[in-house]
Motif scaffolding. Structure first.
Motif, PDB file in Angstrom:
ATOM      1  N   ILE A 115       0.829  -1.203   0.000  1.00  0.00           N
ATOM      2  CA  ILE A 115       0.000   0.000   0.000  1.00  0.00           C
ATOM      3  C   ILE A 115       0.864   1.254   0.000  1.00  0.00           C
ATOM      4  CG2 ILE A 115      -0.278   0.142   2.528  1.00  0.00           C
ATOM      5  CD1 ILE A 115      -3.175   1.040   2.033  1.00  0.00           C
ATOM      6  N   ILE A 116       2.012   1.180   0.641  1.00  0.00           N
ATOM      7  CA  ILE A 116       2.928   2.324   0.630  1.00  0.00           C
ATOM      8  C   ILE A 116       3.423   2.584  -0.791  1.00  0.00           C
ATOM      9  CG2 ILE A 116       5.185   3.130   1.430  1.00  0.00           C
ATOM     10  CD1 ILE A 116       4.583   1.473   4.039  1.00  0.00           C
ATOM     11  N   ALA A 117       3.767   1.508  -1.522  1.00  0.00           N
ATOM     12  CA  ALA A 117       4.208   1.662  -2.912  1.00  0.00           C
ATOM     13  C   ALA A 117       3.097   2.242  -3.777  1.00  0.00           C
ATOM     14  CB  ALA A 117       4.666   0.312  -3.468  1.00  0.00           C
ATOM     15  N   LEU A 118       1.854   1.760  -3.576  1.00  0.00           N
ATOM     16  CA  LEU A 118       0.731   2.251  -4.368  1.00  0.00           C
ATOM     17  C   LEU A 118       0.499   3.734  -4.120  1.00  0.00           C
ATOM     18  CD1 LEU A 118      -1.639   1.729  -6.267  1.00  0.00           C
ATOM     19  CD2 LEU A 118      -2.974   0.958  -4.293  1.00  0.00           C
ATOM     20  N   LEU A 155       1.090   6.757  -6.957  1.00  0.00           N
ATOM     21  CA  LEU A 155      -0.054   7.572  -7.347  1.00  0.00           C
ATOM     22  C   LEU A 155       0.185   9.047  -7.017  1.00  0.00           C
ATOM     23  CD1 LEU A 155      -3.068   5.302  -6.304  1.00  0.00           C
ATOM     24  CD2 LEU A 155      -2.079   5.617  -8.586  1.00  0.00           C
ATOM     25  N   LYS A 156       0.762   9.300  -5.850  1.00  0.00           N
ATOM     26  CA  LYS A 156       1.105  10.670  -5.474  1.00  0.00           C
ATOM     27  C   LYS A 156       2.142  11.230  -6.441  1.00  0.00           C
ATOM     28  CE  LYS A 156       1.217  14.329  -2.784  1.00  0.00           C
ATOM     29  NZ  LYS A 156       0.071  15.275  -2.722  1.00  0.00           N
ATOM     30  N   GLY A 157       3.126  10.416  -6.791  1.00  0.00           N
ATOM     31  CA  GLY A 157       4.165  10.852  -7.723  1.00  0.00           C
ATOM     32  C   GLY A 157       3.629  11.153  -9.111  1.00  0.00           C
ATOM     33  N   ALA A 185       4.849  -3.075  -9.595  1.00  0.00           N
ATOM     34  CA  ALA A 185       3.393  -2.970  -9.446  1.00  0.00           C
ATOM     35  C   ALA A 185       2.963  -1.518  -9.306  1.00  0.00           C
ATOM     36  CB  ALA A 185       2.931  -3.787  -8.240  1.00  0.00           C
ATOM     37  N   GLY A 186       3.747  -0.711  -8.587  1.00  0.00           N
ATOM     38  CA  GLY A 186       3.411   0.700  -8.418  1.00  0.00           C
ATOM     39  C   GLY A 186       3.466   1.465  -9.729  1.00  0.00           C
ATOM     40  N   ILE A 187       4.479   1.185 -10.541  1.00  0.00           N
ATOM     41  CA  ILE A 187       4.591   1.835 -11.854  1.00  0.00           C
ATOM     42  C   ILE A 187       3.379   1.492 -12.716  1.00  0.00           C
ATOM     43  CG2 ILE A 187       5.890   1.836 -14.023  1.00  0.00           C
ATOM     44  CD1 ILE A 187       8.431   1.419 -12.309  1.00  0.00           C
ATOM     45  N   ASN A 225      -3.860  -8.027 -11.805  1.00  0.00           N
ATOM     46  CA  ASN A 225      -2.817  -8.883 -11.239  1.00  0.00           C
ATOM     47  C   ASN A 225      -1.522  -8.687 -12.011  1.00  0.00           C
ATOM     48  OD1 ASN A 225      -3.865 -11.001  -9.065  1.00  0.00           O
ATOM     49  ND2 ASN A 225      -5.532 -10.613 -10.509  1.00  0.00           N
ATOM     50  N   ILE A 226      -0.429  -8.548 -11.280  1.00  0.00           N
ATOM     51  CA  ILE A 226       0.852  -8.142 -11.854  1.00  0.00           C
ATOM     52  C   ILE A 226       1.908  -9.197 -11.562  1.00  0.00           C
ATOM     53  CG2 ILE A 226       2.642  -6.347 -11.792  1.00  0.00           C
ATOM     54  CD1 ILE A 226       0.209  -4.555 -10.613  1.00  0.00           C
ATOM     55  N   PRO A 227       2.625  -9.666 -12.591  1.00  0.00           N
ATOM     56  CA  PRO A 227       3.713 -10.628 -12.354  1.00  0.00           C
ATOM     57  C   PRO A 227       4.805 -10.030 -11.461  1.00  0.00           C
ATOM     58  CG  PRO A 227       3.131 -10.567 -14.682  1.00  0.00           C
ATOM     59  CD  PRO A 227       2.433  -9.407 -14.028  1.00  0.00           C
ATOM     60  N   ASP A 228       5.430 -10.868 -10.673  1.00  0.00           N
ATOM     61  CA  ASP A 228       6.455 -10.415  -9.727  1.00  0.00           C
ATOM     62  C   ASP A 228       7.831 -10.427 -10.394  1.00  0.00           C
ATOM     63  OD1 ASP A 228       7.668  -9.610  -7.363  1.00  0.00           O
ATOM     64  OD2 ASP A 228       7.846 -11.661  -6.598  1.00  0.00           O
ATOM     65  N   VAL A 229       8.036  -9.468 -11.298  1.00  0.00           N
ATOM     66  CA  VAL A 229       9.292  -9.359 -12.038  1.00  0.00           C
ATOM     67  C   VAL A 229       9.666  -7.890 -12.169  1.00  0.00           C
ATOM     68  CG1 VAL A 229       8.917 -11.494 -13.350  1.00  0.00           C
ATOM     69  CG2 VAL A 229       8.075  -9.318 -14.273  1.00  0.00           C
ATOM     70  N   GLU A 230      10.893  -7.635 -12.629  1.00  0.00           N
ATOM     71  CA  GLU A 230      11.299  -6.272 -12.929  1.00  0.00           C
ATOM     72  C   GLU A 230      10.421  -5.716 -14.046  1.00  0.00           C
ATOM     73  OE1 GLU A 230      13.421  -4.444 -11.375  1.00  0.00           O
ATOM     74  OE2 GLU A 230      14.500  -5.891 -10.120  1.00  0.00           O
ATOM     75  N   ILE A 231      10.249  -4.404 -14.059  1.00  0.00           N
ATOM     76  CA  ILE A 231       9.338  -3.773 -15.002  1.00  0.00           C
ATOM     77  C   ILE A 231       9.700  -4.084 -16.454  1.00  0.00           C
ATOM     78  CG2 ILE A 231      10.624  -1.594 -15.020  1.00  0.00           C
ATOM     79  CD1 ILE A 231       6.771  -1.972 -15.227  1.00  0.00           C
TER      80      ILE A 231
END
Length: 259
Positions: free
Chosen positions: A16-19, A23-25, A144-146, A169-175
């Motif tokens: 949630i911190i990343a999200l 979003l703020k950024g 996931a945040g990006i 749903n987002i895979p757990d990998v580098e962007i």
């Protein structure tokens, strides 16, 4: 956009911190209202028989300018309090980033997805974000945040129809290892060995519900997309009526049953 951010992993979860940070950024106005502790798999539970408390906490790991509140209730409680009590001007609800996927029928248990459902019930379009990781250690929350910020940017110019939420749903990998985005339907995820029967140190029997998921990897489903490195975006609506059965039940005489 003015966005309410919530989750089911607790207000200090890295997801949630990343999200909220991404979003703020991206220029959105963000208010966070989330459970004080872990509430995974509580579904769409609302607290009715005990008092709810809500308190503002220091930003800590959150970016400056984000108001952060903790709640002693469920994810859905957090959405109700956020929208009805704190900020009725919120335009959209974002739930996540969940630690673990919400694929197939998992979404019916998920507190993350249910929080988004509560947003829809209260008249806001909503999005649930989940990362396909086993735990938070080493998980790619930045990826996931990006992606969450990209999808929210797209939604700003392409509003959802009334009554819809998106389950992402987002895979757990580098962007740079993400294959792309796929719009999908809900797949089928079955858990093998769902109930384990065990004994405690005193010899008393207890049960543990978990199991190992097995997915039917049918192209076009969320489970297939994530398994193949894609972000899955599944549109979900809350009208669970099975419309083909309406006329069949009537024509088969259900309404004529003698009472």
């Amino acid at each position: 956009m003015r966005i309410l951010v919530t989750n089911d992993d607790g207000v200090l979860s890295p997801g949630i911190i990343a999200l909220a940070t991404h979003l703020k950024g991206a220029g959105h106005e963000v208010i966070v209202v989330a459970p004080e502790r872990q509430h995974s798999s509580v579904g769409h539970a609302i607290t009715l028989h005990r008092p709810l408390r809500l308190w503002q906490i220091g930003n800590g790991p959150y970016p400056e300018g984000v108001a952060v509140y903790a709640c002693n209730g469920t994810p859905s409680d957090s959405v109700v309090l956020g929208l009805e009590e704190l900020d009725p001007s919120v335009e959209i609800v974002c739930s996540g980033i969940n630690i673990g996927p919400n694929l197939g029928d998992d979404l019916t248990y998920s507190g993350t997805v249910s929080a988004a459902m509560e947003g829809v019930v209260l008249g806001r379009p909503s999005v649930a974000f989940s990362l396909d990781c086993d735990d938070e250690a080493g998980a790619h929350f930045n990826t996931a945040g990006i992606i969450a910020a990209k999808i929210m940017g797209w939604l700003k110019n392409h509003p959802l129809d009334k009554g819809l939420l998106l389950n992402v749903n987002i895979p757990d990998v580098e962007i740079n290892h993400i294959s792309g985005i796929k719009v999908t339907k809900k797949g089928l995820r079955i858990y093998e060995g769902k109930v384990s029967k065990l004994r405690d140190p005193h010899g008393r029997i207890y049960y543990w519900i978990a199991g190992k998921p097995t997915d039917q990897l049918i192209e076009g489903t969320d489970v297939w997309a994530v398994a193949n490195g894609y972000v899955s975006v599944t549109p979900v609506h809350l009208d669970m009526t099975h419309y083909p059965s309406l006329m069949k039940l009537k024509s088969d005489g259900l309404e004529e049953v003698s009472l």
